[in-house]
Design a protein around this motif. Structure first.
Motif, PDB file in Angstrom:
ATOM      1  N   TRP A   8      10.931   1.468  -1.296  1.00 27.90           N
ATOM      2  CA  TRP A   8      11.615   2.439  -2.642  1.00 27.90           C
ATOM      3  C   TRP A   8      12.703   2.895  -1.764  1.00 27.90           C
ATOM      4  O   TRP A   8      13.904   2.893  -2.100  1.00 27.90           O
ATOM      5  N   GLN A   9      12.448   3.294  -0.260  1.00 26.91           N
ATOM      6  CA  GLN A   9      13.612   4.139   0.690  1.00 26.91           C
ATOM      7  C   GLN A   9      14.732   2.897   0.606  1.00 26.91           C
ATOM      8  O   GLN A   9      15.852   3.264   0.838  1.00 26.91           O
ATOM      9  N   CYS A  10      14.321   1.604   1.098  1.00 23.74           N
ATOM     10  CA  CYS A  10      15.329   0.641   1.250  1.00 23.74           C
ATOM     11  C   CYS A  10      16.137   0.411   0.076  1.00 23.74           C
ATOM     12  O   CYS A  10      17.479   0.446   0.147  1.00 23.74           O
ATOM     13  N   ALA A  11      15.458   0.441  -1.015  1.00 26.69           N
ATOM     14  CA  ALA A  11      16.028   0.106  -2.383  1.00 26.69           C
ATOM     15  C   ALA A  11      17.076   1.129  -2.802  1.00 26.69           C
ATOM     16  O   ALA A  11      18.166   0.793  -3.273  1.00 26.69           O
ATOM     17  N   PHE A  49       6.737  -1.711  12.061  1.00 28.67           N
ATOM     18  CA  PHE A  49       5.505  -1.260  11.593  1.00 28.67           C
ATOM     19  C   PHE A  49       5.367   0.166  10.916  1.00 28.67           C
ATOM     20  O   PHE A  49       5.915   1.183  11.260  1.00 28.67           O
ATOM     21  N   ALA A  50       4.511   0.140   9.940  1.00 30.87           N
ATOM     22  CA  ALA A  50       4.357   1.428   9.267  1.00 30.87           C
ATOM     23  C   ALA A  50       2.879   1.684   8.641  1.00 30.87           C
ATOM     24  O   ALA A  50       2.415   0.390   8.448  1.00 30.87           O
ATOM     25  N   GLY A  51       2.272   2.826   8.454  1.00 28.94           N
ATOM     26  CA  GLY A  51       1.175   2.714   7.832  1.00 28.94           C
ATOM     27  C   GLY A  51      -0.060   2.967   8.902  1.00 28.94           C
ATOM     28  O   GLY A  51       0.229   2.977  10.116  1.00 28.94           O
ATOM     29  N   THR A 102       4.976   7.284   7.704  1.00 28.84           N
ATOM     30  CA  THR A 102       5.649   6.181   8.458  1.00 28.84           C
ATOM     31  C   THR A 102       6.285   5.047   7.585  1.00 28.84           C
ATOM     32  O   THR A 102       7.396   4.679   8.265  1.00 28.84           O
ATOM     33  N   GLY A 103       5.796   4.841   6.462  1.00 33.00           N
ATOM     34  CA  GLY A 103       6.625   4.102   5.486  1.00 33.00           C
ATOM     35  C   GLY A 103       7.878   4.435   5.067  1.00 33.00           C
ATOM     36  O   GLY A 103       8.877   3.939   5.211  1.00 33.00           O
ATOM     37  N   GLY A 122       1.019  -1.252   0.107  1.00 37.73           N
ATOM     38  CA  GLY A 122      -0.112  -0.119   0.009  1.00 37.73           C
ATOM     39  C   GLY A 122       0.908   1.386  -0.266  1.00 37.73           C
ATOM     40  O   GLY A 122       1.983   1.262  -0.545  1.00 37.73           O
ATOM     41  N   LEU A 123       0.219   2.208   0.713  1.00 37.83           N
ATOM     42  CA  LEU A 123       1.136   3.464   0.466  1.00 37.83           C
ATOM     43  C   LEU A 123       2.539   3.312   1.563  1.00 37.83           C
ATOM     44  O   LEU A 123       3.582   3.838   0.955  1.00 37.83           O
ATOM     45  N   ALA A 124       2.426   2.943   2.426  1.00 36.74           N
ATOM     46  CA  ALA A 124       3.402   2.807   3.428  1.00 36.74           C
ATOM     47  C   ALA A 124       4.400   1.608   3.029  1.00 36.74           C
ATOM     48  O   ALA A 124       5.641   1.973   2.866  1.00 36.74           O
ATOM     49  N   GLY A 125       3.916   0.576   2.377  1.00 34.15           N
ATOM     50  CA  GLY A 125       4.835  -0.486   2.045  1.00 34.15           C
ATOM     51  C   GLY A 125       5.588  -0.029   0.934  1.00 34.15           C
ATOM     52  O   GLY A 125       6.720  -0.371   0.802  1.00 34.15           O
TER      53      GLY A 125
END
Length: 454
Positions: free
Chosen positions: A18-21, A348-350, A364-365, A10-13
């Protein structure tokens, strides 16, 4: 190569992946749709917007603007795409939700470090760095697994899915959408409240008599069967219109049908009540009824909503609906880095972590992605500064009273008070935003921002 598992696209995931990659971390991104759908989603696309298409105010020095500005500076993919897919919405940022989800899916799918798994996850290996971003419609199997992970904090209920845990969940609502060419434009006018931004909203004005007819029909209308909605527990910021109406005959006129700041240019006067419609997509062929979420039967919705001036012959592309939202008791379970206290590899995020709103979920994601990447790279995890919108949001989520924890949007109430007292509200908010962005900028220099390259 280090690996992070992210559950939920979803939005957070999606933002977390993207941030990790972008930080050189390989990601396995799990999304159960379309293999298994939810009561609210309609597609298998990532970051599908369910309730509305608005990402709230874009007016400078407002709390939603501050959070979006911090996200922009931190290199948020989803905020960049939201700008590309924006539709006219006065002073708010709204998007064409179909185009938005498609572009997010495309960007995530072509990132070489992100491996997509279309499957449901029901087991968590707490030894593996994992971000749980499954949102308010987390499957029952995963909900039970989260409860297992939380057993070390058994004095606090960790997760409240449906009837098993009746305290920490609520019901959320979806607004109806109508076809643009079914609106009688001779009976409505274009305007933005207080003339802020461009006049992008369709306004349906009501006289006292018209409001009375509408109100009486609304409170008398049939809701969905009672057995499906026992012990309804609504989020106060997203109440169904019939619930608002039952609180008093004029409550709608001081809520979603508030006419203040919406003078009718044809008369120069303020109507008795107003229903606003916001553009739904770039083609401008559909509009959603702002704040008109409800849980009436579909036939009743059509009958009642066609009493609104200009909507007498409205064709509905989607009716209002209710769906269950699930979230964890974050103050009991999470640290400010969004890590579980008992299982530091699990983030946890979102909305599942107790934030309310699209922008808050993306934020939070983004934070969980930054922190999880730091974890696997062996770097110190540095939570966002308290003075920032990021820091204030996570501070609330992780420090609120566990026994009365409720989801929160970003507001100035969450930000710390200034050392210097400023009586003028606008000036105070400007000073809070200035301080927040300075502190946030210093934090970004320490953790490293990743510019967006879509």
């Amino acid at each position: 190569m280090a690996l992070i598992k992210i559950i939920g696209a979803g939005l957070a995931g999606s933002e977390a992946a993207w941030q990790c990659a972008r930080r050189g971390i390989e990601v396995e991104l799990f999304e159960m749709r379309p293999v298994r759908s939810t009561p609210a989603h309609q597609t298998g696309d990532f970051a599908e917007l369910v309730c509305s298409n608005s990402l709230k105010s874009d007016s400078e020095n407002t709390a939603p603007w501050l959070l979006k500005e911090e996200m922009r500076r931190a290199g948020s993919l989803l905020m960049e795409i939201a700008r590309e897919c924006s539709v006219p919405a006065g002073h708010a940022l709204a998007v064409d939700r179909v185009t938005f989800a498609a572009k997010v899916t495309e960007a995530i799918s072509r990132e070489r470090l992100i491996k997509i798994r279309r499957e449901e996850v029901t087991a968590i290996d707490e030894a593996v760095p994992t971000i749980i971003a499954t949102g308010p419609l987390t499957s029952e199997g995963l909900a039970l697994e989260i409860s297992r992970l939380s057993e070390t904090l058994s004095s606090e209920r960790a997760l409240e899915p449906a009837a098993h845990h009746p305290r920490l969940y609520f019901y959320d609502s979806i607004s109806p959408i109508v076809e643009a060419d079914s609106i009688d434009m001779a009976r409505v006018y274009m305007a933005a409240r207080y003339d802020k931004g461009s006049a992008d909203y369709i306004n349906c004005p009501m006289s006292p008599e018209e409001y009375g007819w509408f109100y009486d029909a609304l409170v008398a209308a049939q809701s969905v069967e009672e057995r499906d909605w026992e012990k309804l527990n609504y989020f106060e910021g997203c109440l169904p219109i019939e619930e608002i109406a039952r609180r008093g005959r004029d409550t709608l006129r001081f809520g979603p049908m508030k006419p203040v700041g919406l003078n009718d240019p044809r008369t120069g006067k303020m109507p008795y009540a107003v229903v606003q419609l916001r553009q739904e997509n770039l083609r401008a062929d559909s509009y959603n009824l702002v704040g008109f979420q409800n849980h009436l039967k579909f036939g009743e919705q059509a009958r009642v909503l066609r009493l609104i001036p200009g909507l007498e012959n409205a064709r509905f592309l989607r009716y209002g609906q209710i769906h269950r939202n699930t979230y964890i008791n974050s103050p009991a379970l999470l640290s400010e880095s969004l890590q579980m206290k008992a299982h530091p590899n699990v983030f946890f995020a979102g909305q599942i972590c107790g934030v309310e709103g699209y922008v808050e979920s993306i934020a939070t994601g983004l934070m969980a992605g930054i922190h999880a990447a730091a974890l696997v790279r062996g770097l110190p995890i540095l939570p966002a500064p308290r003075a920032s919108a990021f820091g204030s949001l996570t501070h609330y989520v992780t420090h609120a009273e566990p026994k009365n924890f409720q989801p929160a949007n970003i507001t100035f109430d969450l930000l710390p008070t200034l050392e210097k007292k400023i009586r003028d509200r606008k000036e105070r908010h400007r000073a809070q935003c200035e301080l927040a962005l300075k502190e946030f900028g210093d934090w970004l220099e320490r953790v490293g921002a990743c510019p967006v390259q879509v």
